[in-house]
Design a protein around this motif. Structure first.
Motif, short mmCIF file in Angstrom:
data_model
loop_
_atom_site.label_atom_id
_atom_site.label_comp_id
_atom_site.label_asym_id
_atom_site.label_seq_id
_atom_site.Cartn_x
_atom_site.Cartn_y
_atom_site.Cartn_z
N ILE A 54 4.81 10.70 -16.79
CA ILE A 54 4.80 12.09 -16.33
C ILE A 54 4.57 13.04 -17.49
O ILE A 54 3.82 14.03 -17.37
N VAL A 55 5.19 12.77 -18.63
CA VAL A 55 4.98 13.62 -19.81
C VAL A 55 3.50 13.63 -20.19
O VAL A 55 2.89 14.68 -20.41
N ALA A 56 2.90 12.43 -20.27
CA ALA A 56 1.49 12.33 -20.66
C ALA A 56 0.59 13.01 -19.63
O ALA A 56 -0.32 13.77 -19.99
N TRP B 4 3.92 10.64 -6.24
CA TRP B 4 5.05 11.16 -7.02
C TRP B 4 4.60 11.49 -8.44
O TRP B 4 4.92 12.57 -8.96
N LEU B 5 3.86 10.60 -9.07
CA LEU B 5 3.37 10.85 -10.42
C LEU B 5 2.51 12.11 -10.46
O LEU B 5 2.66 12.96 -11.35
N PHE C 97 0.82 -1.21 0.00
CA PHE C 97 0.00 0.00 0.00
C PHE C 97 0.85 1.26 0.00
O PHE C 97 0.63 2.18 -0.78
N TRP C 98 1.84 1.32 0.89
CA TRP C 98 2.62 2.55 1.00
C TRP C 98 3.52 2.76 -0.21
O TRP C 98 3.74 3.90 -0.63
N ARG C 99 4.01 1.68 -0.79
CA ARG C 99 4.81 1.82 -2.03
C ARG C 99 3.95 2.37 -3.15
O ARG C 99 4.36 3.30 -3.87
N LEU C 100 2.76 1.82 -3.33
CA LEU C 100 1.87 2.29 -4.39
C LEU C 100 1.43 3.73 -4.13
O LEU C 100 1.31 4.53 -5.07
N THR C 101 1.17 4.06 -2.86
CA THR C 101 0.79 5.44 -2.51
C THR C 101 1.91 6.41 -2.84
O THR C 101 1.68 7.47 -3.42
N ARG C 102 3.14 6.04 -2.47
CA ARG C 102 4.29 6.88 -2.78
C ARG C 102 4.44 7.08 -4.29
O ARG C 102 4.65 8.21 -4.76
#
Length: 520
Positions: free
Chosen positions: A392-394, A330-331, A321-326
């Motif tokens: 990130i570009v998209a 970030w995105l 959960f925390w990895r996916l949240t991070r």
């Protein structure tokens, strides 16, 4: 000798020895083989990708599994650009879809075409998994369906097929021509098609012949009596330099040749889809040589021992959960930040030059009409990579419209008298914009940034299809497994994050709205 001097020399010698050991170990660490393994967004590809990843790690490599990378076009571009090194594929797909060769092309021709792309094919895994069309037993009996040719006599069948099969070289267009089929199918996600068949919302769909749900639902697979489909032997598609670049990892990967027969593959698919086992655990059991129960016969899946499904709360707040949240935060943060840096100047230009403003707003509005997955796929060859950068570009491009529009509207709403007063005070245009126009337009601009942020939280889930992470990983897996709990475990945190960020922006907006009043 003085004890202090002895102690100092001992410490110096120990430090020198430690540094020497680190220097000797560093080349070994730096020389560790590294590779990235890809997989497509369906159960079997997830499992095989995990098997390859764990096999590479057994060879001492640092291996990363970039899972669920969308359709064939996306994963092949990732392979060509070097974002991944190897992924599981099927001979018929390589022949017809990737290389656009006729069915039955010689291996020499296939290998040469792949070499021209910097790729190679090998390590036959020992089973074939082909396309087929299937219907429920009741539908097959009602319309007397045994072969694909029988579909000509049932023009009113409700057919829904996967998006990729709908447009593949070896998919529906060629199949319809070969069998002269009158139906016009609609598209459906492969992971949802079995549920649609079981609930009688559709009559026919495309299947993979090693799918565990064929037996579970008692489906009738229609015979390809005109031999339209090519052979779909499971192989590995990889970058041509991989065996020499990572020889130890490749030795372990190559040892997978012939180890998975069709019964074992169906059983592993059943472990994931019917028993709810995790992909890494299935792969680990296979590599450890643990026996896997054979696939259940028709209607007997319920008799197989099934692991207890996790509750929704435990699925949401599970280990990743925390990895996916991070990853998701970030995105969103980077994408919206870039959009602000680009959008505010564009909005300022649109407000200052009316003749240019329509063009700017029209362009950023046009970006919103481009399908997100198509834009992500197009950016992979342009940027030469998958993952965070093209995502990130998209996402930045999609976030531009509300920021540009609100910036232009906010600046144009500043009273003319206020603007003239700034000029009368001797301010330059830059000073007027920074000290007068921007502060007065800021509440409207912040509202645009809020809209862009909330939109980006939702759109960012698509980024998982090119390996950028985030809550979309769970949504993709949930769709592939037709697992509502896993899907909701990705969708609910995404929605919750959007609501949380909207509340934060509401507070910020109120603060900025109060400031002018208190200043007066």
């Amino acid at each position: 000798m003085h004890p202090a001097r002895l102690s100092w020399r001992t410490a110096a010698a120990s430090t020198t020895l430690l540094l020497l050991m680190l220097l000797l170990a560093w080349p070994l660490h730096a020389a560790a083989e590294q590779l990235a393994i890809g997989s497509k967004r369906f159960t079997e590809s997830y499992i095989l990708g995990e098997v390859i990843t764990q096999a590479a790690r057994q060879g001492g490599a640092t291996a990363e599994h970039r899972q669920g990378l969308g359709n064939t076009a996306v994963v092949v571009e990732a392979l060509k650009t070097g974002s991944i090194d190897v992924y599981p594929e099927y001979l018929g797909t390589v022949e017809r879809e990737i290389l656009k060769l006729p069915t039955g092309s010689s291996r020499e021709v296939i290998d040469q075409k792949l070499r021209d792309m910097g790729l190679a094919m090998g390590v036959p895994l020992g089973f074939a998994n082909g396309y087929a069309l299937a219907a429920s037993a009741e539908v097959a009996r009602k319309h007397q369906l045994k072969t694909l040719g029988d579909l000509r006599n049932a023009p009113d069948l409700r057919i829904a097929i996967s998006q990729e099969f709908l447009g593949r070289e070896d998919g529906w267009p060629g199949l319809a021509r070969r069998y002269q089929l009158p139906q016009r199918p609609t598209s459906i996600d492969h992971g949802l098609s079995y549920q649609a068949l079981a609930s009688e919302r559709i009559d026919l769909t495309d299947i993979y012949t090693t799918d565990a749900r064929i037996a579970d639902l008692g489906l009738v697979t229609l015979q390809d009596n005109a031999n339209y489909f090519p052979r779909y032997d499971a192989v590995l598609l990889y970058r041509a330099d991989l065996p020499t670049r990572a020889p130890q990892a490749w030795r372990q990967i190559a040892a997978l040749a012939g180890r998975i027969d069709v019964t074992r593959m169906i059983a592993m698919n059943a472990q994931a889809e019917l028993q709810g086992q995790a992909f890494p655990a299935i792969a680990a059991d296979f590599l450890a040589g643990k026996a896997t129960a054979a696939a259940a016969p028709t209607g007997a899946a319920s008799a197989a021992p099934a692991q207890a499904r996790p509750s929704l709360s435990s699925a949401i707040f599970g280990g990743d959960f925390w990895r996916l949240t991070r990853d998701h935060l970030w995105l969103v943060a980077v994408s919206v930040g870039i959009a602000v840096l680009i959008g505010i100047p564009l909005g300022t230009l649109a407000a200052a030059r009316a003749w240019l403003g329509q063009g700017i707003l029209g362009f950023v509005g046009l970006l919103q009409t481009v399908p997100s997955l198509a834009l992500l796929a197009a950016l992979i060859p342009l940027l030469g990579r998958i993952g965070t950068v093209p995502a990130i570009v998209a996402l930045s491009l999609y976030a531009l419209l509300p920021i540009v529009r609100n910036t232009a509207v906010g600046l144009m709403q500043v009273p003319k008298g206020t603007q003239q007063a700034a000029v009368a005070l001797g301010m330059t245009p830059a000073q007027s914009w920074r000290l007068v126009l921007l502060p007065l337009a800021l509440p409207v601009i912040i509202a645009g940034v809020k809209t862009a942020t909330v939109m980006t939280v939702g759109t960012a889930t698509i980024a998982a299809f090119i390996g950028a992470g985030g809550y979309g990983e769970r949504i993709a897996q949930g769709l592939a497994l037709n697992d509502g709990t896993t899907l909701l475990a990705g969708a609910i945190p995404s929605a919750g994050l959007a609501v949380l960020l909207q509340v934060v922006f509401e507070v910020v907006e109120r603060v900025f709205r109060r400031q002018p009043a208190s200043a007066g």
